[in-house]
Design an enzyme around this catalytic site. Structure first.
Site, mmCIF file in Angstrom:
data_model
loop_
_atom_site.group_PDB
_atom_site.id
_atom_site.type_symbol
_atom_site.label_atom_id
_atom_site.label_comp_id
_atom_site.label_asym_id
_atom_site.label_seq_id
_atom_site.Cartn_x
_atom_site.Cartn_y
_atom_site.Cartn_z
ATOM 1 N N GLY A 62 10.524 12.751 -10.978
ATOM 2 C CA GLY A 62 8.731 12.606 -11.954
ATOM 3 C C GLY A 62 9.126 12.684 -13.124
ATOM 4 O O GLY A 62 10.422 12.972 -13.874
ATOM 5 N N CYS A 89 16.040 13.938 -9.058
ATOM 6 C CA CYS A 89 16.116 13.441 -10.452
ATOM 7 C C CYS A 89 15.296 14.699 -10.507
ATOM 8 O O CYS A 89 15.935 15.825 -10.856
ATOM 9 C CB CYS A 89 15.739 12.195 -11.329
ATOM 10 S SG CYS A 89 15.651 11.943 -12.765
ATOM 11 N N TYR A 90 13.520 14.530 -11.039
ATOM 12 C CA TYR A 90 12.680 15.748 -11.536
ATOM 13 C C TYR A 90 13.290 16.517 -9.857
ATOM 14 O O TYR A 90 13.138 18.039 -10.499
ATOM 15 C CB TYR A 90 11.663 15.494 -11.285
ATOM 16 C CG TYR A 90 10.981 16.376 -12.201
ATOM 17 C CD1 TYR A 90 10.663 17.376 -12.568
ATOM 18 C CD2 TYR A 90 10.006 17.005 -11.154
ATOM 19 C CE1 TYR A 90 9.856 18.026 -13.000
ATOM 20 C CE2 TYR A 90 8.836 17.334 -10.871
ATOM 21 C CZ TYR A 90 8.898 18.773 -12.213
ATOM 22 O OH TYR A 90 8.195 19.731 -12.597
ATOM 23 N N GLU A 202 17.428 5.612 -3.829
ATOM 24 C CA GLU A 202 15.959 5.086 -3.469
ATOM 25 C C GLU A 202 16.665 2.865 -4.390
ATOM 26 O O GLU A 202 15.896 2.493 -3.489
ATOM 27 C CB GLU A 202 15.017 5.587 -3.246
ATOM 28 C CG GLU A 202 14.519 5.164 -4.555
ATOM 29 C CD GLU A 202 15.406 6.754 -5.560
ATOM 30 O OE1 GLU A 202 15.907 7.123 -4.853
ATOM 31 O OE2 GLU A 202 14.320 7.042 -6.428
ATOM 32 N N ASP A 258 -2.213 -8.972 7.846
ATOM 33 C CA ASP A 258 -2.694 -7.686 8.434
ATOM 34 C C ASP A 258 -4.210 -7.128 9.656
ATOM 35 O O ASP A 258 -3.318 -6.858 10.166
ATOM 36 C CB ASP A 258 -3.894 -6.858 6.909
ATOM 37 C CG ASP A 258 -2.611 -6.873 5.690
ATOM 38 O OD1 ASP A 258 -1.659 -7.325 5.909
ATOM 39 O OD2 ASP A 258 -2.494 -6.712 4.627
ATOM 40 N N LYS A 405 3.879 -2.789 4.435
ATOM 41 C CA LYS A 405 3.145 -3.921 4.775
ATOM 42 C C LYS A 405 4.701 -4.916 5.140
ATOM 43 O O LYS A 405 4.997 -5.836 6.038
ATOM 44 C CB LYS A 405 3.857 -5.285 3.441
ATOM 45 C CG LYS A 405 3.046 -6.800 3.366
ATOM 46 C CD LYS A 405 1.358 -6.961 3.036
ATOM 47 C CE LYS A 405 0.963 -8.530 3.289
ATOM 48 N NZ LYS A 405 -0.360 -7.676 3.568
#
Ligand code: XMP
Length: 549
Positions: A62, A89-90, A202, A258, A405
């Site tokens: 963040g 990280c944060y 990630e 979709d 998706k």
């Protein structure tokens, strides 16, 4: 069947990183269900969800510093729950800060971009602590050599860094696992399964990141691979059945993937109690109606009603040039058509109380109370989220509400949707009406349809369709001077838009080859009456949006 069981889940707490969603997707790609929740979520709230068997938490990165006034903190109960926590990280700085360690302020220094992570040489001696790096072999150093050859059995891997502050004092019980050249504390862990990583596992720039996440899920949290296409289909079919209790479902097909997948799931759940309705609004692309009939009626054998509503949509849209107004008119008219169809079907027996929609998880994340989304300005009303009329008679069935998706595409393939359909570019509900700048009429629709068909044909022929997130033509309200066969022309300008994108939240303009652009322009100007100029849109999102309206 899996369906009554609680689903193993990893909860990602969103501290505002641009990668928060990506973490959730990566976990799911590793076959463990994951949900993204606001940073303020408490352990009590999360554990009160009966359907989830929470196996661990990930604290995202963040933009804040732990010392900022009002910096988001994690519910301490989560950190003391005994469940594994991975801070990225944060998130790692929060672990240190909230558990009694110390974070050093950046003072303007930042470590951003690629770095080489080196584990401390006792990695081999303490397998329990180093579980997060299991299965990554020491030779991976060769893919990213440092100046000096490794002198220990340390693992050296390329990682992606993006941080200012760094941890300089560990909480009690924690150990430093790895460092980088400029950061002596780049990974920490406690034997109880609390892990902090200063780098981003990630992102694709950390090639071994997937293995790191896999280790967290399977070795530290003890998850099993339960999030599979087959289990998602079973679960969603069971949920639809339970929800509608034998009532009819109407499903609006838009021509996109979709609504197609939502309809296929509904069909599997209730069979012929589902009726798909495809509304020809007059704002469709060339051949769209025929393709829908071919795929759904003939190929998939799903009950389909095609409503020719071209005249009524065009009448409502006449003279309207405001984009939001066009969206509202089209959204409302769609529902009126569905209600009329439902009434007709009711006469044939059985009422239709439910409307199936293809709302996706990113839409849900955005329209729920996420810290950032709540304060974000409304840029466009996408009709499958915001534009439904308030007096709508239907209850919604949204079987894709928890899906990304790429998961929807996989399910589509599994349910027999043809590959070509699964990889179609998205098409907005209001259709060509928001690609004609200004007021819409039948003539302009003809012109745009013809230009768009040429564009897509050339893009497919060049073999780049799948590389693009979306490609389409826009009819601008501009007239420009041209010369054709010695005669002066004064005709319309068509803009071509082609973008590459992962999630449609950001996008870059596609670097189509000059030859391809030349062919597209040549053909549109020569084959589409009333167009004498083609321009290419070279704006990214942001600051532009993908659609022009
Ligand atoms: P923008 O233009 O906001 O588009 O960058 C992002 C994605 O959303 C689609 N889009 C819509 N889809 N109804 C829809 O169903 C709408 O009103 C709408 N407006 C934009 C757009 O095509 C792109 O894929």
């Amino acid at each position: 069947m899996q369906t009554r069981e609680r689903r193993q889940a990893i909860i990602v707490l969103d501290f505002g990183s641009q990668y928060s969603r990506l973490i959730t997707r990566r976990v799911r790609e590793l076959h463990v269900y994951s949900e993204l929740v606001p940073a303020s979520a408490t352990l009590e709230q999360l554990q009160s969800q009966e359907r989830l068997d929470i196996r661990g938490f990930i604290l995202s990165g963040g933009p804040a510093s732990v010392y900022d006034e009002g910096a988001p903190l994690c519910d301490p109960a989560i950190l003391h729950s005994g469940l594994p926590v991975l801070g990225i990280c944060y998130g790692m700085q929060l672990l240190a800060h909230q558990l009694g360690g110390h974070v050093a302020l950046a003072n303007g220094r930042r470590e951003y971009g690629p770095a080489t992570l080196e584990t401390l040489f006792d990695a081999a001696n303490d397998a329990q602590l180093f579980r997060i790096f299991a299965g990554i072999d020491a030779t991976s150093a060769q893919t990213n050599p440092l100046d000096q050859p490794p002198t220990t059995n340390a693992i050296r891997i390329p990682v992606w860094m993006s941080h200012g502050d760094s941890v300089d004092q560990l909480p009690a019980g924690f150990h430093t696992l790895a460092c980088t050249e400029s950061n002596p504390v780049a990974a920490i862990a406690s034997p109880q399964g609390l892990v902090g990583l200063q780098f981003h596992p990630e992102v694709s720039h950390t090639p071994q990141g997937k293995q790191v996440l896999r280790n967290f899920l399977y070795r530290i949290c003890g998850c099993e691979p339960t999030w599979t296409t087959a289990s998602v289909i079973d679960e969603s079919v069971a949920q639809i059945r339970q929800r509608v209790q034998g009532e009819r479902i109407i499903s609006g097909l838009s021509g996109g993937v979709d609504s197609a997948v939502a309809s296929l799931l509904a069909h599997r759940a209730v069979g012929d109690q589902l009726t798909c309705v495809f509304v020809d609004t007059g704002c469709l692309r060339a051949g769209e109606r025929e393709q829908v009939v071919e795929t759904f009626s003939r190929h998939l054998h799903i009950p389909l009603v095609v409503v020719d509503a071209r005249e009524r949509f065009l009448a409502k849209l006449a003279g309207v040039s405001d984009p939001e107004q066009k969206r509202k008119i089209i959204g409302a008219e769609f529902i009126r058509v569905f209600e009329e169809e439902a009434a007709l079907l009711a006469k044939e027996g059985g009422s239709s109380a439910f409307l199936a929609q293809g709302t996706l998880y990113p839409d849900v994340i955005e329209s729920t109370s996420h810290d950032t989304a709540a304060t974000a300005t409304r840029i466009k009303t996408h009709h499958n989220v915001g534009g439904l009329p308030e007096d709508m008679q239907f209850q919604l069935v949204e079987p894709l509400r928890l899906l990304f998706k790429d998961e929807v595409r996989e399910i589509g393939l599994q349910l027999g949707l043809p590959e070509e359909w699964v990889w179609r570019h998205p098409f907005p509900g209001p259709g060509l009406a928001i690609r004609i700048i200004g007021a819409v009429d039948g003539q302009k629709l003809e012109t745009l349809r013809a230009a768009d068909a040429i564009l897509i044909e050339e893009i497919r022929r060049a073999g780049v369709y799948r590389e693009l997130g979306q490609a389409f033509a826009v009819l601008t309200p501009l007239q420009s001077v041209g010369v054709m066969g010695d005669l002066r022309t004064y005709s319309s300008v068509v803009a071509v838009r082609a973008v590459t994108t992962g999630d449609f939240m950001t996008a870059d303009w596609a670097r189509l080859s000059p030859d391809l652009l030349g062919r597209i322009s040549h053909r549109i100007v020569n084959e589409v009456p009333g167009v004498n100029r083609v321009v290419y849109d070279i704006t990214s999102k942001p600051p532009a949006t993908i659609e022009w309206e």
